[in-house]
Design an enzyme around this catalytic site. Sequence first.
Site, mmCIF file in Angstrom:
data_model
loop_
_atom_site.group_PDB
_atom_site.id
_atom_site.type_symbol
_atom_site.label_atom_id
_atom_site.label_comp_id
_atom_site.label_asym_id
_atom_site.label_seq_id
_atom_site.Cartn_x
_atom_site.Cartn_y
_atom_site.Cartn_z
ATOM 1 N N GLY A 22 0.805 -1.227 0.000
ATOM 2 C CA GLY A 22 0.000 0.000 0.000
ATOM 3 C C GLY A 22 0.838 1.277 0.000
ATOM 4 N N VAL A 69 5.230 -3.040 15.566
ATOM 5 C CA VAL A 69 5.587 -1.721 16.113
ATOM 6 C C VAL A 69 4.843 -1.368 17.396
ATOM 7 C CG1 VAL A 69 6.474 -0.640 14.007
ATOM 8 C CG2 VAL A 69 4.011 -0.585 14.465
ATOM 9 N N TYR A 161 -10.893 5.011 14.973
ATOM 10 C CA TYR A 161 -9.907 5.441 13.970
ATOM 11 C C TYR A 161 -9.718 6.960 14.027
ATOM 12 C CZ TYR A 161 -7.492 5.665 9.444
ATOM 13 O OH TYR A 161 -6.569 5.879 8.436
HETATM 14 P P1 NAD Z 1 -2.509 -1.272 4.327
HETATM 15 O O1 NAD Z 1 -3.447 -2.021 5.216
HETATM 16 O O2 NAD Z 1 -2.569 -1.481 2.858
HETATM 17 O O3 NAD Z 1 -0.991 -1.527 4.828
HETATM 18 C C1 NAD Z 1 -0.637 -1.353 6.178
HETATM 19 C C2 NAD Z 1 0.689 -2.058 6.454
HETATM 20 O O4 NAD Z 1 0.992 -1.877 7.845
HETATM 21 C C3 NAD Z 1 0.610 -3.583 6.218
HETATM 22 O O5 NAD Z 1 1.726 -4.027 5.459
HETATM 23 C C4 NAD Z 1 0.625 -4.163 7.617
HETATM 24 O O6 NAD Z 1 1.239 -5.458 7.686
HETATM 25 C C5 NAD Z 1 1.423 -3.117 8.391
HETATM 26 N N1 NAD Z 1 1.143 -3.160 9.822
HETATM 27 C C6 NAD Z 1 -0.084 -3.163 10.423
HETATM 28 N N2 NAD Z 1 0.060 -3.278 11.754
HETATM 29 C C7 NAD Z 1 1.396 -3.330 12.003
HETATM 30 C C8 NAD Z 1 2.161 -3.455 13.177
HETATM 31 N N3 NAD Z 1 1.570 -3.585 14.387
HETATM 32 N N4 NAD Z 1 3.515 -3.490 13.089
HETATM 33 C C9 NAD Z 1 4.118 -3.378 11.872
HETATM 34 N N5 NAD Z 1 3.435 -3.284 10.714
HETATM 35 C C10 NAD Z 1 2.089 -3.255 10.779
HETATM 36 O O7 NAD Z 1 -2.727 0.276 4.704
HETATM 37 P P2 NAD Z 1 -2.578 1.610 3.795
HETATM 38 O O8 NAD Z 1 -3.888 1.917 3.217
HETATM 39 O O9 NAD Z 1 -1.366 1.521 2.963
HETATM 40 O O10 NAD Z 1 -2.363 2.673 4.974
HETATM 41 C C11 NAD Z 1 -1.091 3.116 5.404
HETATM 42 C C12 NAD Z 1 -1.281 4.270 6.370
HETATM 43 O O11 NAD Z 1 -2.031 5.317 5.738
HETATM 44 C C13 NAD Z 1 -2.057 3.893 7.630
HETATM 45 O O12 NAD Z 1 -1.522 4.579 8.745
HETATM 46 C C14 NAD Z 1 -3.456 4.405 7.336
HETATM 47 O O13 NAD Z 1 -4.196 4.670 8.510
HETATM 48 C C15 NAD Z 1 -3.136 5.662 6.556
HETATM 49 N N6 NAD Z 1 -4.249 6.130 5.724
HETATM 50 C C16 NAD Z 1 -4.739 5.350 4.721
HETATM 51 C C17 NAD Z 1 -5.792 5.832 3.962
HETATM 52 C C18 NAD Z 1 -6.386 5.028 2.824
HETATM 53 O O14 NAD Z 1 -7.387 5.499 2.264
HETATM 54 N N7 NAD Z 1 -5.843 3.892 2.438
HETATM 55 C C19 NAD Z 1 -6.342 7.090 4.223
HETATM 56 C C20 NAD Z 1 -5.814 7.851 5.265
HETATM 57 C C21 NAD Z 1 -4.754 7.358 5.999
#
Ligand code: NAD
Length: 257
Positions: A22, A69, A161
Amino acid sequence: MNYLDRFSLAGKRAIVTGGARGIGLEICRALGQAGAAIILADLDEQAAHSAAETLAAEGLEVGYRTIDVTSSADVTALGDELNAERPVDILVNNAGVGPKAEALDTPDEVWSKTMNVNSDAPFWCSRAFGRHMTARGSGSIVNIGSMCGLIVTQPQNNTCYIASKGALHMMTKSLACAWAKFNVRVNAVAPGYIATDMLDRFKTDNAVWYERWIEQTPLGRMGTPQEIASAVLYLASDASSFCTGTILSADGGYTSL
Ligand code: NAD
């Protein structure tokens, strides 16, 4: 002054949490292409290994670590271990979870896990790596917040969230003020709706919401992980040298409505 040079991360070393897929994977690619050596840190061993292989095949300098983490002890040990080898100049706190939970139906463990991953862990990591940055007198930390830390999104009003990202934004500002005197900058990107695994499941689980998010976004589409990675590159690099405590929205105009 060459403005493009200000985006260069040549000679720097960066760690990206949740870097296996992601937005995090794309942040690793962007910082790596700008010249940084990357440490990709993720809970998912297999995905981290395969992401690191992909980036290495693209010619980037990348290593990976499997870590949860939310473990303050493990994060502290990793910060000490990596910095003993070679300084880590950039920390990107990207790992996050986005459960679907109405307030009255939120189990204790869902609330706790969301707060643990989205707001406690970025503090554990900032403290672990910031200790070395402040001692050295330089560093850049970028937190991946959310527009949900700025406004209440509809129709999904996801209290755990929203609270976790609001806390992360205020932690960003607090650390920015505390560590400015050490030349350590702390900023955040607040993405809108971005097409990743986190939201893709809604296409089938709740297609009405998914369509509505697109309609509610002034630019009329989901953002891409690349568009968030570009914002992170700006904040991680000297291009943003007078920015600290900034929450940079990258949301297609959503929070301007
Ligand atoms: P995703 O679910 O595609 O990827 C998240 C990654 O974090 C995964 O590889 C997972 O294994 C890892 N992860 C989760 N918990 C973990 C832990 N305890 N220790 C280590 N690694 C861990 O998520 P994404 O959509 O790529 O989101 C990334 C960031 O962006 C997040 O903080 C999310 O809240 C933020 N975000 C995403 C969006 C969206 O629309 N996708 C919007 C706003 C903010």
